[in-house]
Design a protein around this motif. Structure first.
Motif, PDB file in Angstrom:
ATOM      1  N   GLU A  57       0.839  -1.200   0.000  1.00  0.00           N
ATOM      2  CA  GLU A  57       0.000   0.000   0.000  1.00  0.00           C
ATOM      3  C   GLU A  57       0.877   1.254   0.000  1.00  0.00           C
ATOM      4  OE1 GLU A  57      -3.423  -0.170  -0.042  1.00  0.00           O
ATOM      5  OE2 GLU A  57      -3.151  -2.337  -0.213  1.00  0.00           O
ATOM      6  N   ASN A  58       0.318   2.377  -0.420  1.00  0.00           N
ATOM      7  CA  ASN A  58       1.047   3.645  -0.378  1.00  0.00           C
ATOM      8  C   ASN A  58       1.429   3.990   1.052  1.00  0.00           C
ATOM      9  OD1 ASN A  58       1.159   4.331  -3.104  1.00  0.00           O
ATOM     10  ND2 ASN A  58      -0.853   5.269  -3.058  1.00  0.00           N
ATOM     11  N   GLU A  59       2.683   4.348   1.243  1.00  0.00           N
ATOM     12  CA  GLU A  59       3.222   4.786   2.532  1.00  0.00           C
ATOM     13  C   GLU A  59       3.009   3.761   3.648  1.00  0.00           C
ATOM     14  OE1 GLU A  59       1.887   8.803   3.374  1.00  0.00           O
ATOM     15  OE2 GLU A  59       1.871   9.249   1.229  1.00  0.00           O
ATOM     16  N   CYS A  60       2.943   2.496   3.290  1.00  0.00           N
ATOM     17  CA  CYS A  60       2.689   1.452   4.287  1.00  0.00           C
ATOM     18  C   CYS A  60       3.934   1.112   5.105  1.00  0.00           C
ATOM     19  CB  CYS A  60       2.145   0.195   3.625  1.00  0.00           C
ATOM     20  SG  CYS A  60       3.257  -0.528   2.399  1.00  0.00           S
ATOM     21  N   ASN A  61       5.104   1.594   4.707  1.00  0.00           N
ATOM     22  CA  ASN A  61       6.303   1.317   5.484  1.00  0.00           C
ATOM     23  C   ASN A  61       6.531   2.376   6.557  1.00  0.00           C
ATOM     24  OD1 ASN A  61       7.019   3.281   3.585  1.00  0.00           O
ATOM     25  ND2 ASN A  61       9.056   2.461   3.242  1.00  0.00           N
ATOM     26  N   GLY A  62       5.500   3.141   6.834  1.00  0.00           N
ATOM     27  CA  GLY A  62       5.513   4.100   7.943  1.00  0.00           C
ATOM     28  C   GLY A  62       4.514   3.640   8.982  1.00  0.00           C
ATOM     29  N   SER A  63       4.056   4.538   9.817  1.00  0.00           N
ATOM     30  CA  SER A  63       3.044   4.164  10.792  1.00  0.00           C
ATOM     31  C   SER A  63       1.685   4.127  10.109  1.00  0.00           C
ATOM     32  CB  SER A  63       3.047   5.132  11.973  1.00  0.00           C
ATOM     33  OG  SER A  63       3.199   6.444  11.525  1.00  0.00           O
ATOM     34  N   SER A  64       0.784   3.332  10.653  1.00  0.00           N
ATOM     35  CA  SER A  64      -0.519   3.174  10.024  1.00  0.00           C
ATOM     36  C   SER A  64      -1.375   4.409  10.247  1.00  0.00           C
ATOM     37  CB  SER A  64      -1.219   1.936  10.579  1.00  0.00           C
ATOM     38  OG  SER A  64      -1.405   2.076  11.961  1.00  0.00           O
ATOM     39  N   SER A  65      -2.254   4.644   9.308  1.00  0.00           N
ATOM     40  CA  SER A  65      -3.125   5.822   9.377  1.00  0.00           C
ATOM     41  C   SER A  65      -4.483   5.474   8.794  1.00  0.00           C
ATOM     42  CB  SER A  65      -2.494   6.963   8.586  1.00  0.00           C
ATOM     43  OG  SER A  65      -3.409   8.016   8.452  1.00  0.00           O
ATOM     44  N   MET A  66      -5.535   6.054   9.335  1.00  0.00           N
ATOM     45  CA  MET A  66      -6.873   5.829   8.819  1.00  0.00           C
ATOM     46  C   MET A  66      -7.256   6.849   7.754  1.00  0.00           C
ATOM     47  SD  MET A  66      -8.168   3.171  10.112  1.00  0.00           S
ATOM     48  CE  MET A  66      -9.923   3.333   9.839  1.00  0.00           C
ATOM     49  N   ALA A  67      -6.450   7.867   7.511  1.00  0.00           N
ATOM     50  CA  ALA A  67      -6.803   8.925   6.571  1.00  0.00           C
ATOM     51  C   ALA A  67      -7.064   8.394   5.156  1.00  0.00           C
ATOM     52  CB  ALA A  67      -5.719   9.991   6.550  1.00  0.00           C
ATOM     53  N   PRO A  68      -6.222   7.522   4.573  1.00  0.00           N
ATOM     54  CA  PRO A  68      -6.520   7.040   3.226  1.00  0.00           C
ATOM     55  C   PRO A  68      -7.814   6.232   3.170  1.00  0.00           C
ATOM     56  CG  PRO A  68      -4.233   6.606   3.770  1.00  0.00           C
ATOM     57  CD  PRO A  68      -4.908   7.083   5.027  1.00  0.00           C
ATOM     58  N   ILE A  69      -8.101   5.436   4.178  1.00  0.00           N
ATOM     59  CA  ILE A  69      -9.322   4.638   4.199  1.00  0.00           C
ATOM     60  C   ILE A  69     -10.536   5.550   4.306  1.00  0.00           C
ATOM     61  CG2 ILE A  69     -10.612   2.910   5.516  1.00  0.00           C
ATOM     62  CD1 ILE A  69      -7.871   1.744   6.307  1.00  0.00           C
ATOM     63  N   ALA A  70     -10.459   6.552   5.164  1.00  0.00           N
ATOM     64  CA  ALA A  70     -11.566   7.493   5.321  1.00  0.00           C
ATOM     65  C   ALA A  70     -11.821   8.239   4.012  1.00  0.00           C
ATOM     66  CB  ALA A  70     -11.263   8.472   6.448  1.00  0.00           C
ATOM     67  N   GLY A  71     -10.772   8.609   3.306  1.00  0.00           N
ATOM     68  CA  GLY A  71     -10.922   9.299   2.027  1.00  0.00           C
ATOM     69  C   GLY A  71     -11.627   8.443   0.992  1.00  0.00           C
TER      70      GLY A  71
END
Length: 147
Positions: free
Chosen positions: A120-134
């Motif tokens: 996934e995009n930027e998945c090698n960082g910390s997880s975030s709900m922002a892309p899913i919410a978008g």
């Protein structure tokens, strides 16, 4: 006439999403030179790299006939004295991480401790709900428009 406009808009949105699916964006940094890149990465747009604009590391280029990144990776490498975290694009087969996760053989003192690979995009960082919410908001907006 209105239904044709809605159909064209829907196809445009789907085509845009499909085209951006080929290029993956990953964090590109190491904890030795950038303290933001440590165990708990501090999200920063300056650390994100479009992997379609980079080639595999020179020591891996003989292994990969295709030059496109297939994912993102987070490596933990032991450098004499302390572990270092390296985040970058991943090149190679996702099912066979032995080749894609290897470190530069010319750096004989480095030892690979772990390698995590994701797609996934930027998945090698910390997880975030922002892309899913978008994506959820986009879906409901498109559904309301087409209803």
């Amino acid at each position: 006439m209105v239904s044709n406009v809605k159909l064209i808009l829907a196809f445009t949105v789907l085509a845009t999403l499909a085209c951006t699916g080929y290029a993956i964006k990953c964090y590109q940094c190491d904890s030795l030179t950038n303290p933001k890149c440590g165990k708990d990465i501090k999200s920063d747009a300056d650390l994100v790299l479009d992997c379609s604009r980079t080639a595999p590391p020179r020591f891996l280029q003989n292994f990969f006939p295709v030059r496109n990144a297939t994912g993102c990776m987070k490596q933990t490498i032991e450098i004499p004295g302390n572990p270092q975290i390296v985040r970058s694009c991943y090149f190679g087969d996702l099912n066979n991480k032995q080749t894609g996760c290897q470190t530069d053989v010319s750096l004989t003192t480095n030892k690979l401790l772990s390698c995590e690979v994701c797609t996934e995009n930027e998945c090698n960082g910390s997880s975030s709900m922002a892309p899913i919410a978008g994506v959820i908001l986009l879906f409901f907006g498109l559904a309301r428009l087409l209803a």
